[in-house]
Design a protein around this motif. Structure first.
Motif, PDB file in Angstrom:
ATOM      1  N   SER A 332       0.861  -1.172   0.000  1.00  0.00           N
ATOM      2  CA  SER A 332       0.000   0.000   0.000  1.00  0.00           C
ATOM      3  C   SER A 332       0.907   1.235   0.000  1.00  0.00           C
ATOM      4  CB  SER A 332      -0.890  -0.019   1.244  1.00  0.00           C
ATOM      5  OG  SER A 332      -1.594   1.187   1.321  1.00  0.00           O
ATOM      6  N   VAL A 333       0.744   2.043  -1.028  1.00  0.00           N
ATOM      7  CA  VAL A 333       1.635   3.188  -1.206  1.00  0.00           C
ATOM      8  C   VAL A 333       0.813   4.469  -1.064  1.00  0.00           C
ATOM      9  CG1 VAL A 333       3.282   4.299  -2.762  1.00  0.00           C
ATOM     10  CG2 VAL A 333       2.988   1.805  -2.822  1.00  0.00           C
ATOM     11  N   ALA A 334       1.261   5.360  -0.173  1.00  0.00           N
ATOM     12  CA  ALA A 334       0.575   6.646  -0.009  1.00  0.00           C
ATOM     13  C   ALA A 334       1.324   7.702  -0.817  1.00  0.00           C
ATOM     14  CB  ALA A 334       0.536   7.029   1.459  1.00  0.00           C
ATOM     15  N   VAL A 335       0.574   8.459  -1.604  1.00  0.00           N
ATOM     16  CA  VAL A 335       1.189   9.492  -2.435  1.00  0.00           C
ATOM     17  C   VAL A 335       0.560  10.845  -2.093  1.00  0.00           C
ATOM     18  CG1 VAL A 335       1.632  10.272  -4.799  1.00  0.00           C
ATOM     19  CG2 VAL A 335       1.539   7.816  -4.301  1.00  0.00           C
ATOM     20  N   GLU A 336       1.402  11.736  -1.598  1.00  0.00           N
ATOM     21  CA  GLU A 336       0.936  13.094  -1.278  1.00  0.00           C
ATOM     22  C   GLU A 336       0.817  13.855  -2.597  1.00  0.00           C
ATOM     23  OE1 GLU A 336       0.715  13.837   2.056  1.00  0.00           O
ATOM     24  OE2 GLU A 336       0.328  15.973   1.952  1.00  0.00           O
ATOM     25  N   LEU A 337      -0.420  14.120  -3.009  1.00  0.00           N
ATOM     26  CA  LEU A 337      -0.611  14.752  -4.319  1.00  0.00           C
ATOM     27  C   LEU A 337      -0.280  16.238  -4.250  1.00  0.00           C
ATOM     28  CD1 LEU A 337      -4.008  13.104  -5.395  1.00  0.00           C
ATOM     29  CD2 LEU A 337      -1.693  12.483  -6.132  1.00  0.00           C
ATOM     30  N   ASP A 338       0.383  16.732  -5.289  1.00  0.00           N
ATOM     31  CA  ASP A 338       0.704  18.169  -5.318  1.00  0.00           C
ATOM     32  C   ASP A 338      -0.582  18.996  -5.269  1.00  0.00           C
ATOM     33  OD1 ASP A 338       3.306  17.364  -5.554  1.00  0.00           O
ATOM     34  OD2 ASP A 338       3.407  17.642  -7.726  1.00  0.00           O
ATOM     35  N   ALA A 339      -1.634  18.485  -5.921  1.00  0.00           N
ATOM     36  CA  ALA A 339      -2.879  19.257  -6.025  1.00  0.00           C
ATOM     37  C   ALA A 339      -3.754  19.117  -4.789  1.00  0.00           C
ATOM     38  CB  ALA A 339      -3.651  18.799  -7.254  1.00  0.00           C
ATOM     39  N   MET A 340      -3.406  18.213  -3.885  1.00  0.00           N
ATOM     40  CA  MET A 340      -4.310  17.957  -2.746  1.00  0.00           C
ATOM     41  C   MET A 340      -3.489  17.626  -1.500  1.00  0.00           C
ATOM     42  SD  MET A 340      -7.669  15.558  -3.194  1.00  0.00           S
ATOM     43  CE  MET A 340      -7.172  14.192  -2.195  1.00  0.00           C
ATOM     44  N   PRO A 341      -2.706  18.559  -1.029  1.00  0.00           N
ATOM     45  CA  PRO A 341      -1.827  18.232   0.089  1.00  0.00           C
ATOM     46  C   PRO A 341      -2.628  17.849   1.335  1.00  0.00           C
ATOM     47  CG  PRO A 341      -1.673  20.581  -0.501  1.00  0.00           C
ATOM     48  CD  PRO A 341      -2.603  19.946  -1.475  1.00  0.00           C
ATOM     49  N   GLY A 342      -2.085  16.960   2.134  1.00  0.00           N
ATOM     50  CA  GLY A 342      -2.724  16.600   3.406  1.00  0.00           C
ATOM     51  C   GLY A 342      -3.584  15.364   3.335  1.00  0.00           C
ATOM     52  N   VAL A 343      -4.073  15.000   2.152  1.00  0.00           N
ATOM     53  CA  VAL A 343      -4.897  13.788   2.041  1.00  0.00           C
ATOM     54  C   VAL A 343      -4.243  12.878   1.000  1.00  0.00           C
ATOM     55  CG1 VAL A 343      -7.223  12.869   1.724  1.00  0.00           C
ATOM     56  CG2 VAL A 343      -6.911  15.264   2.380  1.00  0.00           C
ATOM     57  N   PRO A 344      -3.307  12.029   1.417  1.00  0.00           N
ATOM     58  CA  PRO A 344      -2.584  11.241   0.428  1.00  0.00           C
ATOM     59  C   PRO A 344      -3.490  10.286  -0.340  1.00  0.00           C
ATOM     60  CG  PRO A 344      -1.941  10.627   2.670  1.00  0.00           C
ATOM     61  CD  PRO A 344      -2.909  11.751   2.793  1.00  0.00           C
ATOM     62  N   ALA A 345      -3.185  10.122  -1.621  1.00  0.00           N
ATOM     63  CA  ALA A 345      -3.875   9.098  -2.420  1.00  0.00           C
ATOM     64  C   ALA A 345      -3.255   7.747  -2.074  1.00  0.00           C
ATOM     65  CB  ALA A 345      -3.700   9.397  -3.895  1.00  0.00           C
ATOM     66  N   LEU A 346      -4.099   6.726  -2.025  1.00  0.00           N
ATOM     67  CA  LEU A 346      -3.602   5.378  -1.726  1.00  0.00           C
ATOM     68  C   LEU A 346      -3.557   4.549  -2.999  1.00  0.00           C
ATOM     69  CD1 LEU A 346      -5.419   4.466   1.598  1.00  0.00           C
ATOM     70  CD2 LEU A 346      -3.037   5.174   1.281  1.00  0.00           C
ATOM     71  N   VAL A 347      -2.435   3.869  -3.178  1.00  0.00           N
ATOM     72  CA  VAL A 347      -2.268   3.001  -4.336  1.00  0.00           C
ATOM     73  C   VAL A 347      -1.981   1.602  -3.811  1.00  0.00           C
ATOM     74  CG1 VAL A 347      -0.924   2.569  -6.423  1.00  0.00           C
ATOM     75  CG2 VAL A 347      -1.225   4.923  -5.592  1.00  0.00           C
ATOM     76  N   SER A 348      -2.683   0.614  -4.359  1.00  0.00           N
ATOM     77  CA  SER A 348      -2.409  -0.758  -3.955  1.00  0.00           C
ATOM     78  C   SER A 348      -1.751  -1.460  -5.132  1.00  0.00           C
ATOM     79  CB  SER A 348      -3.728  -1.434  -3.583  1.00  0.00           C
ATOM     80  OG  SER A 348      -3.537  -2.802  -3.465  1.00  0.00           O
ATOM     81  N   MET A 349      -0.613  -2.104  -4.893  1.00  0.00           N
ATOM     82  CA  MET A 349       0.060  -2.796  -6.000  1.00  0.00           C
ATOM     83  C   MET A 349       0.558  -4.163  -5.555  1.00  0.00           C
ATOM     84  SD  MET A 349       3.444  -0.369  -6.234  1.00  0.00           S
ATOM     85  CE  MET A 349       4.453  -1.495  -7.199  1.00  0.00           C
ATOM     86  N   GLN A 350       0.667  -5.061  -6.505  1.00  0.00           N
ATOM     87  CA  GLN A 350       1.178  -6.387  -6.198  1.00  0.00           C
ATOM     88  C   GLN A 350       2.639  -6.274  -5.790  1.00  0.00           C
ATOM     89  OE1 GLN A 350      -0.468  -9.392  -6.161  1.00  0.00           O
ATOM     90  NE2 GLN A 350      -2.223  -8.025  -6.364  1.00  0.00           N
ATOM     91  N   HIS A 351       2.992  -6.961  -4.714  1.00  0.00           N
ATOM     92  CA  HIS A 351       4.383  -6.971  -4.300  1.00  0.00           C
ATOM     93  C   HIS A 351       5.195  -7.713  -5.353  1.00  0.00           C
ATOM     94  CE1 HIS A 351       7.840  -6.889  -1.855  1.00  0.00           C
ATOM     95  NE2 HIS A 351       7.825  -8.177  -1.528  1.00  0.00           N
ATOM     96  N   GLY A 352       6.310  -7.133  -5.742  1.00  0.00           N
ATOM     97  CA  GLY A 352       7.168  -7.813  -6.719  1.00  0.00           C
ATOM     98  C   GLY A 352       6.840  -7.446  -8.155  1.00  0.00           C
ATOM     99  N   ALA A 353       5.751  -6.699  -8.362  1.00  0.00           N
ATOM    100  CA  ALA A 353       5.412  -6.277  -9.725  1.00  0.00           C
ATOM    101  C   ALA A 353       6.165  -4.978 -10.017  1.00  0.00           C
ATOM    102  CB  ALA A 353       3.906  -6.067  -9.862  1.00  0.00           C
ATOM    103  N   GLY A 354       7.334  -5.092 -10.573  1.00  0.00           N
ATOM    104  CA  GLY A 354       8.123  -3.899 -10.908  1.00  0.00           C
ATOM    105  C   GLY A 354       8.932  -3.407  -9.718  1.00  0.00           C
ATOM    106  N   ARG A 355       9.516  -2.253  -9.897  1.00  0.00           N
ATOM    107  CA  ARG A 355      10.393  -1.677  -8.881  1.00  0.00           C
ATOM    108  C   ARG A 355       9.588  -1.294  -7.645  1.00  0.00           C
ATOM    109  NH1 ARG A 355      11.285   3.728  -8.184  1.00  0.00           N
ATOM    110  NH2 ARG A 355      13.159   4.300  -7.023  1.00  0.00           N
TER     111      ARG A 355
END
Ligand SMILES: Nc1ncnc2c1ncn2[C@@H]1O[C@H](COP(=O)(O)OP(=O)(O)OP(=O)(O)O)[C@@H](O)[C@H]1O
Length: 377
Positions: A332-355
């Motif tokens: 689970s990756v939290a990304v602090e969006l430049d356009a929406m500071p303070g409420v990070p977007a959450l990204v779910s990705m398969q472990h091992g899929a890419g870097r």
């Protein structure tokens, strides 16, 4: 103490010839089956008021016979009260509205005439009774004949995969097995509806998953049994339900298949309740020229698995990775969006899929515009 209550007890044995009564009963049952094929439970305009407060507020609901409904919602939203109403445990003074079960109007029926099986949070069995006697308890109270008791208890134990355990005492069973005995005890009376209140909450995570699968397979083996299961656990809802009722302050927030609630939430409350949701301003995710870009009254909903991490580029969603949490198969990756500071977007990705993303990385987030659902806030 044990809180599983087979609530339908026997009427006294008739002094008249048993046969015509049995035939009548069978005929009645057959008729009831025919006429109620589509209606397991029907609740019309139910309001329950304790003092000034409406704990359930004008709630209507129809369950098909054989349907498994999970009831979800925050603590205090009225889930248990709904179950208690169906079971007949809410005093009539507090209630307006009607209840029909299997074609019978039960609004004014006492609990023991409702033919319901109950299984509440605590599944403790009578410790001094064998598994057989625990399961037989409700049948003896109904004065079922001895031979029938033996057969029905054996059937019920077989149904929960405990056919060989009748002679054991509760202390000799694991928590999961005890819970299955409690289920057998609720089922042995052949209820029209099985009411479950947090039936898995006392179990640890592994056991919970296994009893949950048992419950699911049981439901498949008893296609006529309507089940209402109150739970706090989203996984219960996702795995078990034909439909899920999400409640909010005594009202229906949304009723539908778990998939419908997940993919097409009615509003932000539903979206946040079932799984994680990224709720964004439509102008951020829809391109200029798309009519939805200018939508101000709604939110754009994207689930974490619908976002993909990409090299910084032309996507309108870009920002800085602020956290990376590992959950075994997924990250689970939290990304602090430049356009929406303070409420990070959450990204779910398969472990091992890419870097593996690293905190501090500057990234863009890709998504399909077709995946975006516009919802009420
Ligand atoms: N007999 C009662 N008298 C007064 N208030 C009550 C009564 N029963 C329930 N309530 C109140 O009604 C509200 C709903 O209770 P209920 O037990 O139905 O909630 P719930 O959604 O099942 O909560 P939880 O998930 O915590 O079990 C609560 O605020 C509770 O305090």
């Amino acid at each position: 103490m044990q809180e599983i209550e087979p609530v339908n007890f026997a009427s006294p044995p008739s002094t008249l010839s048993a046969e015509p009564r049995a035939l009548d009963r069978d005929r009645d049952r057959a008729a009831a089956r025919d006429t109620t094929r589509a209606a397991g439970v029907q609740i019309d305009r139910l309001t329950v008021r304790f003092g000034e407060r409406a704990v359930l507020d004008d709630l209507s609901l129809t369950l098909e016979r054989g349907e498994l409904l999970t009831v979800l919602g925050r603590s205090g939203c009225g889930k248990t009260t709904l179950l208690r109403f169906i079971a007949g445990f809410v005093e009539a003074d507090y209630v307006t509205g009607r209840l029909t079960v299997a074609g019978r109007d039960l609004t004014d029926a006492p609990p023991h005439q409702r033919n319901l099986g109950l299984l509440f949070q605590s599944y403790a069995l009578f410790p001094h009774l064998s598994v057989f006697d625990n399961v037989a308890f409700g049948l003896r109270a109904r004065r079922v004949k001895r031979g029938d008791i033996a057969r029905r208890v054996a059937d019920a134990l077989k149904l929960v995969q405990l056919g060989d355990a009748g002679h054991l005492m509760p202390a000799q069973l694991s928590g999961g097995m005890q819970q299955r005995v409690a289920l057998a005890r609720a089922l042995v009376i052949e209820p029209d509806v099985l009411l479950l209140d947090e039936p898995l909450s006392a179990l640890d995570a592994n056991l919970r998953a296994s009893v949950r699968s048992e419950l699911k397979s049981l439901h498949e083996r008893l296609p006529d049994l309507t089940i209402v299961c109150v739970t706090h656990d989203q996984d219960d809802a996702l795995v078990l339900s034909d439909r899920t009722l999400l409640m909010r302050d005594g009202r229906i927030a949304q009723l539908g298949t778990p998939q419908a609630l997940y993919e097409n939430p009615a509003d932000g409350f539903v979206a946040r309740y079932l799984g994680a949701a990224n709720l964004l301003a439509p102008s951020l995710v829809f391109p200029i020229g798309d009519a939805r870009h200018a939508e101000r009254e709604k939110l754009a909903c994207l689930r974490p698995e619908q976002l993909k991490i990409d090299a910084l580029g032309s996507s309108p969603l870009h920002g800085t990775i602020s956290a990376v949490d590992w959950y075994g198969a997924t990250l689970s990756v939290a990304v602090e969006l430049d356009a929406m500071p303070g409420v990070p977007a959450l990204v779910s990705m398969q472990h091992g899929a890419g870097r593996t993303p690293i905190r501090g990385d500057r990234v863009s987030l890709r998504y399909e515009v077709d995946d975006v659902v516009l919802i009420r806030p």
